[in-house]
Design a protein around this motif. Structure first.
Motif, short mmCIF file in Angstrom:
data_model
loop_
_atom_site.label_atom_id
_atom_site.label_comp_id
_atom_site.label_asym_id
_atom_site.label_seq_id
_atom_site.Cartn_x
_atom_site.Cartn_y
_atom_site.Cartn_z
N THR A 236 0.85 -1.19 0.00
CA THR A 236 0.00 0.00 0.00
C THR A 236 0.88 1.24 0.00
O THR A 236 1.79 1.37 0.83
N THR B 82 -1.01 -5.84 -9.82
CA THR B 82 -1.91 -6.10 -8.69
C THR B 82 -1.15 -6.20 -7.37
O THR B 82 -1.76 -6.42 -6.33
N TYR C 278 0.26 -3.90 -5.76
CA TYR C 278 0.18 -2.70 -4.94
C TYR C 278 -1.17 -2.02 -5.14
O TYR C 278 -1.91 -2.29 -6.07
N ARG C 279 -1.47 -1.11 -4.23
CA ARG C 279 -2.63 -0.26 -4.34
C ARG C 279 -2.28 1.09 -3.73
O ARG C 279 -1.33 1.20 -2.92
#
Length: 595
Positions: free
Chosen positions: A415, A467, A469-470
Motif C-alpha cells: 500500500t 496487482t 500494490y494499491r
C-alpha cells in the motif's frame, strides 16, 4: 610509504546504493558495455561527460532498453554522485515547474554524468546477477572466502545475505571482475576487433584510472587518511609497481592489474568490521522488553564520509527513538526486527529495512534511498530521494519522494500512501539533504521485473504484477503524530496533504465534533455521564488489546507512570495523536543521548 602497507578496498556506497537489487537487464552485459565504451569515445557529446539525451539515444536506440528503465539507471547514478543540498533544491524547483513531458525532457537534458564512471556503474549492476549455480543450490559453493570460524564473521554473513550490504561480496566481485573493469576504461584503439584488450596494448590513462575512484579507495598505511585510488597509485612504491609514467601520465595495464590485485582487501569500514568492533549506540527512548537479543552498533566514530553505518538487528517488542549527530549522513540497516517501533529522526544517507515483521519505522529525511526487502506487515514513514520495495508483503509506505517508487519483484499487498506526519525540525533536516516538497510522485510507482519494466505504463491493467500494490484509499487515511517533544519550527506536514486525503481528514474531524456535540446535548445526568465514560474507556482498551496497539501506547509512557489509572490520567491531559492510534497521548521529550 611501503608498498606492503598500502590497502585498497571496494567503496561501500556504489554497491550499497548504486546496484539495483534485481537481476540486471541482459543489455548491460560486458559484451554490450564494450560496444558502448567504444561508441562513447568516438562520438561527439559523449565523452568525457555523457548527457541524458545521448544516453537515451544509446539505451533506447542501440541497446533497446525502455526509456523509463534508461532514466532509472541515469537517475540512480545521479543520486549517488555528490551534489550539494543547494543544487538539489534548485533542481527540484525547476522540475516542479514542468507541466509537460517536453518541459521535463528539457530539464533532464541539462543533466550529465562522468562517462567512464557511468560505464562502471552500469557494470556493477552485475552484482545481483543470478547464476545457474546459485539458482540451483541456493548459495555459492564453499570457498576460502566464505569459510569462517569466528562468531563475528558468521554474524556478518547472517546480517548481510543481501549482496548490496555484503562487503565480502563486494570484494569478491571486484577481484573476479577487475580485468573487465579495467578493460572498459581503455581507449578504443587498444581493443581488438572482438572488443578485447590486445596483448601489445597496455597503456591506460591517469584520467581513466581516476574514474576508478567510484569503486575503489584506500590508505597508505594504518591510521592514515583514506584517499582515492589514483592518488595511492601515483605515489611512492605503488607508482613503480603500477607501472605509472609521469611523462605519459598513464599506467602499464598488466602492472596496474597486478598491483591492484595484490593490494585489494576487505573494506575496514564495512559491515563485517562494524559487527566485530563497532561501538554501541545509546538511545533516548528505550522501554518495553529487553535488549538481550538486540544487536545495535555503529562505526560513525571512525569511518570516513560515505562509509558511516549504523546496524540494528533483532530489536523485539521495543520502542526505540534517536535524534543525534551520530545518525546524520549514516547508512542505516534495520534487520530482523519484530513488533518494534523505531524513530530515527535525523537527516540520513540511506536506510535498508530487511527481514522485519509487524513493525513501524519513522525516519528523518533520507538523502539517497530507502530499501525495504523481505518484510511483512511493516509500516514505513519517510521523506526520501528514492524508495524501493522488494519481496515484501502487507507493507504500507507513507512517503514524500521526488522519484517514482521502485517496486521490485516478489511483492504482494503493498500500500502506497502520502507522507502524513511531521516533527519540529523536519523542514530543516530536509533542507540539509536537499529534499524539497515538490516534485512528489509517491503515487506513481515503477514496476521492475527481472529484465526490464514489468509494466511500462501506469495504465496497464492487464499485467499481473500491477496487482501487487494499491494506493491507499482516502477513506482509510489517518494522520500520524511523532509523540516526542523536539526543538524546531515545523508544525504541519511539509507541502500539505493531497486534496482527496485532506478532504477525508476534514470529514473525520467533522464527525468527531458532531459526536462531541451530540454527547454534550444529550442531557445526561452526572451518573449517566460516569457510566458512559466507563463504557467508552472499556471498549477502547478492549480495542487496544485486540489490535496490539496497547504495546505501542505503553512503550511511550514515561517510566514513572506505572499504573493503568495513571496512564489513563496522562492520556486525558494531552493533545497529540499516538502513531497509528486516534488516542491523545502525552508527548515524551526526545533527546540526544551521549554515546
Amino acid at each position: 610509504m611501503e608498498a606492503d602497507t598500502v590497502s585498497i578496498w571496494p567503496r561501500m556506497e556504489p554497491f550499497l546504493l548504486g546496484a539495483l537489487q534485481v537481476a540486471p537487464s541482459s543489455k548491460l552485459s560486458l559484451h554490450y558495455l564494450r560496444k558502448m565504451a567504444s561508441y562513447v569515445r568516438t562520438r561527439d557529446g559523449c565523452f568525457p561527460v555523457l548527457g541524458w539525451s545521448m544516453w537515451r539515444h544509446i539505451a533506447c536506440g542501440k541497446l533497446q532498453i525502455p526509456e523509463d528503465l534508461a532514466w532509472l539507471y541515469f537517475e540512480t547514478f545521479d543520486l549517488l554522485v555528490g551534489h550539494s543540498p543547494e543544487e538539489r533544491l534548485e533542481r527540484a524547483e525547476c522540475l516542479s515547474q514542468c507541466s509537460s513531458k517536453t518541459e521535463l525532457d528539457q530539464q533532464r537534458n541539462k543533466l550529465s554524468v562522468d562517462t567512464l564512471q557511468f560505464l562502471l556503474f552500469l557494470y556493477i549492476q552485475q552484482l545481483n546477477r543470478l547464476s545457474l549455480r546459485t539458482s540451483l543450490i541456493g548459495e555459492e559453493w564453499p570457498s576460502h572466502r566464505t569459510r569462517s570460524s569466528s562468531p563475528s564473521d558468521r554474524e556478518a554473513k547472517t546480517s548481510s545475505q543481501n549482496k548490496n550490504w555484503d562487503d565480502q561480496a563486494h570484494l569478491s566481485f571486484v577481484q573476479s571482475h577487475l580485468p573487465e573493469i579495467l578493460e572498459l576504461l581503455l581507449e578504443p584503439g587498444q581493443l581488438s576487433q572482438s572488443g578485447q584488450a590486445r596483448r601489445d596494448s597496455q597503456q591506460i590513462s591517469l584520467e581513466a584510472v581516476r574514474s576508478l575512484g567510484l569503486l575503489l579507495e584506500g590508505t597508505a598505511g594504518p591510521g592514515k587518511a583514506v584517499q582515492p585510488v589514483h592518488r595511492l597509485l601515483t605515489k611512492g612504491p605503488l607508482q613503480t609497481q603500477a607501472g605509472y609514467s609521469m611523462l605519459s601520465r598513464s599506467f602499464l595495464l598488466h602492472k596496474l592489474l597486478s598491483c591492484l590485485q595484490h593490494s585489494l582487501t576487505l573494506n575496514p569500514f564495512g559491515i563485517t568490521a562494524c559487527l566485530r568492533s563497532g561501538k554501541k549506540l545509546a538511545w533516548a527512548q528505550q522501554v518495553e522488553g529487553t535488549m538481550k537479543r538486540a544487536k545495535i552498533a555503529r562505526n560513525t566514530h571512525t569511518a570516513p564520509p560515505g562509509s558511516k553505518m549504523v546496524l540494528m538487528s533483532q530489536v523485539f517488542k521495543q520502542t526505540l527513538a534517536k535524534t543525534s549527530d551520530k545518525l546524520t549522513a549514516a547508512n542505516i540497516k534495520i534487520h530482523r526486527c519484530s513488533d518494534a517501533f523505531i524513530y530515527l529522526l535525523s537527516p540520513l544517507r540511506s536506510v535498508s529495512v530487511d527481514k522485519c515483521r509487524d513493525s513501524t519505522v519513522v525516519l528523518g529525511p533520507v538523502e539517497i534511498s530507502v530499501h525495504i526487502h523481505s518484510c511483512h506487515n511493516v509500516r514505513l514513514v519517510c521523506v526520501a530521494g528514492r524508495i524501493a520495495i522488494g519481496a515484501s508483503s502487507r507493507c504500507t509506505i507513507h512517503s514524500l519522494t521526488p522519484t517514482r517508487p521502485l517496486l521490485l519483484p516478489g511483492n504482494a499487498d503493498i500500500t502506497l500512501g502520502p507522507f502524513h506526519t511531521f516533527y519540529p525540525s523536519l523542514e530543516d533536516h530536509m533542507a540539509s539533504v536537499g529534499l524539497a516538497v515538490v516534485p512528489n510522485v509517491w503515487d506513481q510507482p515503477l514496476l521492475l521485473g527481472t529484465d526490464g519494466l514489468a509494466s511500462p505504463s501506469l495504465n496497464t491493467s492487464s499485467s499481473l504484477d500491477a496487482t501487487c500494490y494499491r494506493l491507499l484509499p482516502p477513506s482509510e487515511f489517518h494522520m500520524l503524530a511523532v509523540p516526542f517533544q523536539m526543538e524546531g519550527d515545523t508544525c504541519e506536514v511539509p507541502g500539505g496533504l493531497p486534496p482527496a486525503y485532506q478532504t477525508a481528514l476534514n470529514e473525520k474531524q467533522k464527525r468527531i465534533k458532531d459526536w462531541q456535540k451530540t454527547v454534550m446535548e444529550a442531557g445526561l445526568t452526572k451518573e449517566q455521564r460516569r457510566q458512559f465514560q466507563e463504557l467508552v474507556e472499556t471498549k477502547f482498551h478492549e480495542w487496544l488489546l485486540e489490535t496490539g496497539h496497547r504495546q505501542e501506547l505503553d512503550s511511550l509512557i514515561p517510566p514513572s507512570v506505572t499504573s493503568l489509572k495513571e496512564m489513563d490520567g496522562a492520556a486525558k491531559n494531552t493533545s497529540r495523536v499516538c502513531p497509528g492510534l486516534e488516542l491523545p497521548l502525552k508527548k515524551r521529550q526526545l533527546k540526544s543521548s551521549p554515546v
